[in-house]
Each structure stands twice: as structure tokens, then as C-alpha cells.
Design an enzyme around this catalytic site. Sequence first.
Site, PDB file in Angstrom:
ATOM      1  N   THR A 152      36.364   6.173 -12.844  1.00  0.00           N
ATOM      2  CA  THR A 152      37.293   4.750 -12.740  1.00  0.00           C
ATOM      3  C   THR A 152      38.183   5.139 -11.383  1.00  0.00           C
ATOM      4  O   THR A 152      37.559   5.151 -10.381  1.00  0.00           O
ATOM      5  CB  THR A 152      38.223   4.489 -13.876  1.00  0.00           C
ATOM      6  OG1 THR A 152      38.878   5.529 -14.433  1.00  0.00           O
ATOM      7  CG2 THR A 152      37.183   3.832 -14.971  1.00  0.00           C
ATOM      8  N   LYS A 178      35.374  12.328 -17.411  1.00  0.00           N
ATOM      9  CA  LYS A 178      36.147  11.335 -16.239  1.00  0.00           C
ATOM     10  C   LYS A 178      37.430  11.171 -16.688  1.00  0.00           C
ATOM     11  O   LYS A 178      37.753  11.326 -18.059  1.00  0.00           O
ATOM     12  CB  LYS A 178      35.218  10.064 -16.281  1.00  0.00           C
ATOM     13  CG  LYS A 178      35.321   9.158 -17.293  1.00  0.00           C
ATOM     14  CD  LYS A 178      36.709   8.349 -17.874  1.00  0.00           C
ATOM     15  CE  LYS A 178      37.208   7.714 -16.765  1.00  0.00           C
ATOM     16  NZ  LYS A 178      38.551   6.893 -16.903  1.00  0.00           N
ATOM     17  N   THR A 189      42.108   6.741 -20.886  1.00  0.00           N
ATOM     18  CA  THR A 189      40.823   6.494 -20.354  1.00  0.00           C
ATOM     19  C   THR A 189      40.002   7.746 -19.765  1.00  0.00           C
ATOM     20  O   THR A 189      39.173   7.606 -19.000  1.00  0.00           O
ATOM     21  CB  THR A 189      41.148   5.804 -18.814  1.00  0.00           C
ATOM     22  OG1 THR A 189      42.208   6.625 -18.256  1.00  0.00           O
ATOM     23  CG2 THR A 189      41.645   4.359 -19.220  1.00  0.00           C
ATOM     24  N   GLU A 276      45.488  11.494 -10.555  1.00  0.00           N
ATOM     25  CA  GLU A 276      46.083  10.465  -9.628  1.00  0.00           C
ATOM     26  C   GLU A 276      47.150  10.870  -8.862  1.00  0.00           C
ATOM     27  O   GLU A 276      47.953  11.486  -9.031  1.00  0.00           O
ATOM     28  CB  GLU A 276      46.218   9.239 -10.547  1.00  0.00           C
ATOM     29  CG  GLU A 276      45.090   8.663 -11.028  1.00  0.00           C
ATOM     30  CD  GLU A 276      45.673   7.565 -12.003  1.00  0.00           C
ATOM     31  OE1 GLU A 276      44.572   6.594 -12.378  1.00  0.00           O
ATOM     32  OE2 GLU A 276      46.705   7.147 -12.402  1.00  0.00           O
ATOM     33  N   ASN A 400      48.873   3.593  -9.307  1.00  0.00           N
ATOM     34  CA  ASN A 400      48.985   2.793 -10.844  1.00  0.00           C
ATOM     35  C   ASN A 400      49.724   1.273 -10.565  1.00  0.00           C
ATOM     36  O   ASN A 400      49.725   0.415 -11.249  1.00  0.00           O
ATOM     37  CB  ASN A 400      49.909   3.644 -11.805  1.00  0.00           C
ATOM     38  CG  ASN A 400      48.856   4.842 -12.266  1.00  0.00           C
ATOM     39  OD1 ASN A 400      48.189   4.478 -13.146  1.00  0.00           O
ATOM     40  ND2 ASN A 400      48.897   6.024 -11.742  1.00  0.00           N
ATOM     41  N   THR A 405      44.791  -4.533  -8.879  1.00  0.00           N
ATOM     42  CA  THR A 405      44.605  -5.602  -7.860  1.00  0.00           C
ATOM     43  C   THR A 405      43.348  -5.203  -6.912  1.00  0.00           C
ATOM     44  O   THR A 405      42.910  -3.812  -7.043  1.00  0.00           O
ATOM     45  CB  THR A 405      45.863  -5.584  -6.957  1.00  0.00           C
ATOM     46  OG1 THR A 405      46.160  -4.162  -6.183  1.00  0.00           O
ATOM     47  CG2 THR A 405      47.174  -5.938  -7.479  1.00  0.00           C
TER      48      THR A 405
END
Length: 405
Positions: A152, A178, A189, A276, A400, A405
Site C-alpha cells: 500500500t 507489507k 494494515t 512511512e 497520512n 487523496t
Amino acid sequence: MAVGLGPLPTLHPVKGFELGIASAGIKRPGRKDVVVMRCAEGSRVAGVTTTNAFCAAPVLITRERMAGNVRYLLTNTGNANAGTGADGLANARRTTENLAALVEVTPDQILPFSTGVIGEPLPVDKIVAALPQALADLREDNWAQAAEGIMTTDTLPKGASRQFEFDGVTVTVTGISKGAGMIRPNMATMLGYIATDACVSRDVLQALVADAANKSFNRITIDGDTSTNDCCMLIATGQCGLPEINAAAGEQFHLLKQAVLDVFMEVAQAIVRDGEGATKFVTVQVNGGGKPQECLDVGYAVAHSPLIKTALFASDPNWGRILAAVGYAGVPQLDVSKIDVFLGEVCIASQGGRAASYTEEQGSAVMAREEITIRIELGRGEFSETIWTTDLSHEYVKINAEYRT
């Protein structure tokens, strides 16, 4: 930026386990986002799943079916199918029913997995339309492509592989994972799939996956958020030709256990390295606890502190923030006069205050590294625990803030 994470290593095929990848266009046209995995007849499947009470619909179904005669695993990215209520359960079941019809098995032989945005209806028609493509792509050597297909916000695919010899037979363990955000597996996730061609009884396999996950996936954290969709599965196809492992004893079991743990550890730490916005890979090692939980409480207090994580990003040796986190971790009757804290090899605090030998230049030199160890000696007992985490950067906030979007 992935810290110390490069191209995938060689991922050895596992006899009796095939992977097929397709594009359903769930979030973007052309993106690989559906993965089908096929297990040989007679395979055993075990796993651990999220403890989040709002667990996703596919997690609930996987828990129901995992102990049965599992033949297929179906994963989609781009949509978590979490927070979707009864409709989400129905949609997850529909995807497995459609796959079952194509491959002529019963739906309860298929485990569904989803990852992505929470609260959105699962685009069943798109997933179903992609199934023939994924089935046509099934191959034992498709691990690297599948590692991409389950991503993702990951920037790089994650995988590991080990082989060992027993009685002249080569046994393989290969896995992929992942995850890059919403990471504090607490099983767990995040998704992880590890397969071996060893023959393992269901009870031994379940104990093995629980132990390996506890030492790897349950010791990583990026942001302290336990996902609604965390699942880690261990599949034993039994195709290597060796006798069944039906007890947690013997040379074959111990060789397999070490190989499984190595793969789990590598793919779990890869998630942290690809956190991230991460610019630092941080090891928090807590020694000298009176109980293992004391070590974990202190480790997570340090690993989750936004003040410590932002100091790590800034390469600022603001050691007072570490002391504060240790102090509020909730360890009863903590004697701070016995605690030593180290940045790398540098002692920064001892006996309740700044170490006499410490200089700001020493701390700054350690904090400038990409890989940093924070070591805390509690002086209370003999237990130790290690947690792996990241810093907190501007990029994490940006990723995040813009995720939908």
C-alpha cells in the site's frame, strides 16, 4: 526513504505453494492489487491476527476458516473492508464464493485478506473481474511479484528466504510482508505470508507461528496504532518429502524453527525500515527487568514517545526525553538510581542524571547515524526485551494527511 532496505533477496520457491498477481484497479488503474495464493492439497495453515476490536471483515472470516482444509488465500490492497459492518462481511464472502466457483473448491477453503482505506465498501466486482488474470499467473516463483502486489504505502517490497538440509533433503522457508504505517502488530494494515515445504502438524504449526510472530512482528512499532487488518499466516505444504514434524522437539523441528524465525524477523524489521517517512531505524533494548512486561512497558514508552521520535528525526540527543519516558512507563517502585541509559555505545545517563563522562558531541555523533540503538539498563532483574521502531518525520505527517487523496 527506506533505511537500509534494498532490493529483494533471492526468494526461493516453496514446493506446493503458488502465487498469482493481477490488477483490479481498486485505487489506480494498472496497479497490482490482487494476489491469489494456492496451497497444495493437504497443506496446513496457521496464523495470528489483530487484537483490534474493530477488526476487518476478512479477518473474522479467516479466523473461522483457518483450521479447515485451506486451499487458497485471496488478498486485495487499496481497500481494508474494515468498519463496514454486515455488508463488509457479505462482500468478503462474495469474493471467496466467486473464487471458489472458478477453482472448484468450497468457499470455506479460501481465506480472504484486505488492506488499505478503512470504512469504504469493498469493490467486489473489480476484484472478481481480476481473479481469472491472477489464476492464470499462478507460479511457485512469483514471490517477488506478490510482494509488490500486497503493497500500500510501502516504498519497497519486502521478503526473505532461508533453506536448510535435513537427511539430504533441502527444506525451504520463504515469506513476504507489507506495512509501513498503522503499525503496532499486537497478535498481531500489516500482512505477512510465510510458507515452507516442510510437513508440520497443525498444533505444532500454530505454536510455531505464535512464537515467531511474538518475537518479530509483536516487537515492531512505527506509530503505536494497531491496525484493523493485521494478519500473519504460516503455511506448511508438506511437499519436501520428509516425515511430519508432530512435536516441538528433534533436529528437524529446531532447524525449521530457526529458519522460520529468521524469515519472520527479516520481514518484520523490513516493515520498520520502510516506515512511512522514516529516516532512522531504531533499536530499543531494555535489560535488567524484573519481568518481561516491565521491559516491554519501558521499551514501548520510549518507542512511542513523539518527543523522542522527533528528536531522533532531528538527530538531537535530547536525552531528558528518554528519561521522562522511562519514568512514566508505569514500572512499579522504579529506582532511578540504578538505571543507566545508552545511545549506541555512549552512556548518557547514570544513577538518575547525566553520566559524568557524557558530552553533547558524543550524543550528536550517535544520533546522526541512520541506525541507532537506545539501551536501557533497569537494574531490577534478569529479563530483557528488544523493540524496533522509527523516527517521526515531516513526511510521515504528509503521507497520512494525504492518504485518501
